[in-house]
Scaffold this active site. Structure first.
Site, PDB file in Angstrom:
ATOM      1  N   MET B   1      24.375  62.697  -2.832  1.00 24.01           N
ATOM      2  CA  MET B   1      23.989  62.926  -1.439  1.00 24.01           C
ATOM      3  C   MET B   1      22.785  63.870  -1.387  1.00 24.01           C
ATOM      4  O   MET B   1      22.235  64.224  -2.402  1.00 24.01           O
ATOM      5  CB  MET B   1      25.169  63.513  -0.663  1.00 24.01           C
ATOM      6  CG  MET B   1      26.412  62.666  -0.733  1.00 24.01           C
ATOM      7  SD  MET B   1      26.235  61.087   0.109  1.00 24.01           S
ATOM      8  CE  MET B   1      26.998  61.489   1.665  1.00 24.01           C
ATOM      9  N   CYS B   2      22.453  64.279  -0.201  1.00 26.24           N
ATOM     10  CA  CYS B   2      21.230  65.064  -0.042  1.00 26.24           C
ATOM     11  C   CYS B   2      21.506  66.156   0.996  1.00 26.24           C
ATOM     12  O   CYS B   2      22.579  66.226   1.556  1.00 26.24           O
ATOM     13  CB  CYS B   2      20.100  64.193   0.469  1.00 26.24           C
ATOM     14  SG  CYS B   2      19.933  62.658  -0.441  1.00 26.24           S
ATOM     15  N   GLU B   3      20.525  66.992   1.220  1.00 27.08           N
ATOM     16  CA  GLU B   3      20.640  67.945   2.331  1.00 27.08           C
ATOM     17  C   GLU B   3      19.405  67.858   3.225  1.00 27.08           C
ATOM     18  O   GLU B   3      18.291  67.658   2.752  1.00 27.08           O
ATOM     19  CB  GLU B   3      20.849  69.373   1.810  1.00 27.08           C
ATOM     20  CG  GLU B   3      22.218  69.525   1.156  1.00 27.08           C
ATOM     21  CD  GLU B   3      22.876  70.888   1.390  1.00 27.08           C
ATOM     22  OE1 GLU B   3      22.480  71.616   2.322  1.00 27.08           O
ATOM     23  OE2 GLU B   3      23.800  71.200   0.622  1.00 27.08           O
ATOM     24  N   ILE B  78      16.169  67.710   0.642  1.00 28.73           N
ATOM     25  CA  ILE B  78      16.282  67.812  -0.820  1.00 28.73           C
ATOM     26  C   ILE B  78      17.233  66.718  -1.267  1.00 28.73           C
ATOM     27  O   ILE B  78      18.216  66.413  -0.611  1.00 28.73           O
ATOM     28  CB  ILE B  78      16.757  69.207  -1.298  1.00 28.73           C
ATOM     29  CG1 ILE B  78      18.065  69.631  -0.619  1.00 28.73           C
ATOM     30  CG2 ILE B  78      15.677  70.258  -1.052  1.00 28.73           C
ATOM     31  CD1 ILE B  78      18.623  70.932  -1.170  1.00 28.73           C
ATOM     32  N   ASN B 108      20.526  61.514   5.025  1.00 33.40           N
ATOM     33  CA  ASN B 108      21.547  61.940   4.069  1.00 33.40           C
ATOM     34  C   ASN B 108      22.692  60.948   4.153  1.00 33.40           C
ATOM     35  O   ASN B 108      23.194  60.663   5.241  1.00 33.40           O
ATOM     36  CB  ASN B 108      22.006  63.372   4.425  1.00 33.40           C
ATOM     37  CG  ASN B 108      23.431  63.648   3.996  1.00 33.40           C
ATOM     38  OD1 ASN B 108      24.335  63.611   4.807  1.00 33.40           O
ATOM     39  ND2 ASN B 108      23.637  63.900   2.732  1.00 33.40           N
TER      40      ASN B 108
END
Lengths: 261, 261
Positions: B1-3, B78, B108
């Site tokens: 996953m991402c932020e 990110i 995300n």
């Protein structure tokens, strides 16, 4: 007016040497202090550093100078504003997408009375510069002619050259356009290029005290072409492009060429 | 996953404090080390810094942290790669043009089996990420529905929310989208926000030793909203968005809001 700089290479190469010379012209050795930008391709991806501040003193330009990004295609531009205020949205290069590629465009010159003739239906400029509007026109023409498929190189080259000839009727138009694979150049008044290959030698920048020995930076198979408004070194032989000449570079080599003669 | 991280403010504000916290999660306090990017709007213009390297150690991230760029709208991301390799073309945020505006998008989550249902005719992704393909889908739907004219905010918000609901059927979908004027957020599983306004106080980052007293950085009329996947400070009250909730921020304020209840 503005100054253009581009690179086409057969191996990922950094452009620190040429960039270091060019950015001096943005407020120090030249009057092109109204912003600057540089697009680096890494494969199909690209990233653009852009600043409305003078390149000679820009913090972001200092990073680009100190942090070598290796790329096979680069387009760079330093601006002396004529059409459109000094702002981020008027700062070249412009990047838009077509055929699943990032297309990058930079222009040196000034166009007049082109708006009605070079209209677009879908692509719309964000800023007020003639350059961005012309880029929108080129993309729309390519989309209208070729649809979703990128054409063969020869056909693309012919179409781009013809579009540049059309645009050139409306004023000064030196331009560089890339999709990361090819680097296309069209010369109206001023554009020079040089291909460096083995045996490599030293070179000295005109605009700042910087000397490089390319022998130490390269391997024997490297082919690196630099295109610039004005030569950046004074101890190498740059080729001057003729009025109306167009060249398509790929991996540092001339792949297609058109002259008016 | 991402932020995800975003900002909407009524005065040009730098995001150094929040960015300093977030980038630690890209390889240090979090696993999101597969690249990062940030888009700053300055009026209609924008610039994106993007790097396929971990944000916690990236040279370019260090510049962004040390060089405060003031903006009214920012989108940052990110990445922890799932669909699409670690490369520049798969690095968020993605920026494309519509209605003479730069539209920025970051996502995300992870989507599955959406390709046939969420097809596009004109917009084509450069990379292989599900996120970029979805961005193409959103732009094409907006173009098909509204043509060349940007609609009124309320109508745009409703359409964006409905599109997000459609996309959400295919997997996890937290997203932020901006045109520099508005910042639109849609929450599927995780998104928080906080609005800072007078009286301003101090705040302390969770991910790194950094304390700021916003009183010293602001004027009494400033309104600054930060949106993030997870709260970035531990001494302030962040609002948790509900599943299916959508908000449109403008100049730091909530302008439109939709909840499923």
């Amino acid at each position: 007016m503005c100054e253009l700089l581009a690179m086409s290479a057969n191996v990922p190469t950094d452009i620190v040497f040429s960039f270091s010379g060019l950015i001096e012209r943005g407020g120090k050795t030249g009057p092109h202090k109204d912003g600057w930008g540089i697009t680096f391709y890494e494969g199909k991806g690209c990233r653009t550093f852009r600043d409305p501040l003078p390149s000679a003193t820009s913090r972001v330009a200092r990073l680009v100078k100190e942090y070598p990004i290796k790329s096979e295609a680069v387009i760079c531009h330093i601006r002396q504003a004529n059409v459109g205020k000094v702002s981020l949205e008027n700062t070249h290069p412009f990047v838009r997408q077509l055929w699943g590629r990032n297309i990058t465009f930079a222009h040196n010159g000034q166009l007049k009375d082109y708006q009605d003739a070079l209209e677009t239906s879908w692509h719309e400029a964000v800023g007020e510069s003639d350059s961005e509007q012309i880029f929108c026109f080129i993309l729309e023409q390519l989309m209208n002619k070729f649809g979703r498929e990128k054409p063969q190189t020869e056909e693309l080259f012919k179409t781009l050259t013809a579009l540049c000839q059309t645009i050139n009727q409306y004023g000064v138009f030196n331009t560089i356009l890339s999709d990361g694979e090819f680097v296309f150049c069209y010369c109206d008044t001023k554009l020079h290029w040089i291909t460096r290959r083995a045996p490599f030698g030293p070179a000295k920048l005109i605009d700042t005290e910087m000397l490089v020995d390319f022998k130490e930076e390269t391997t024997p198979n490297d082919v690196v072409t630099i295109i610039a408004t004005q030569p950046l070194t004074d101890d190498e032989s740059w080729q001057k492009m003729a009025k109306g000449e167009a060249i398509l570079f790929k991996l540092g080599e001339v792949i297609e060429q058109h002259t008016n003669n």
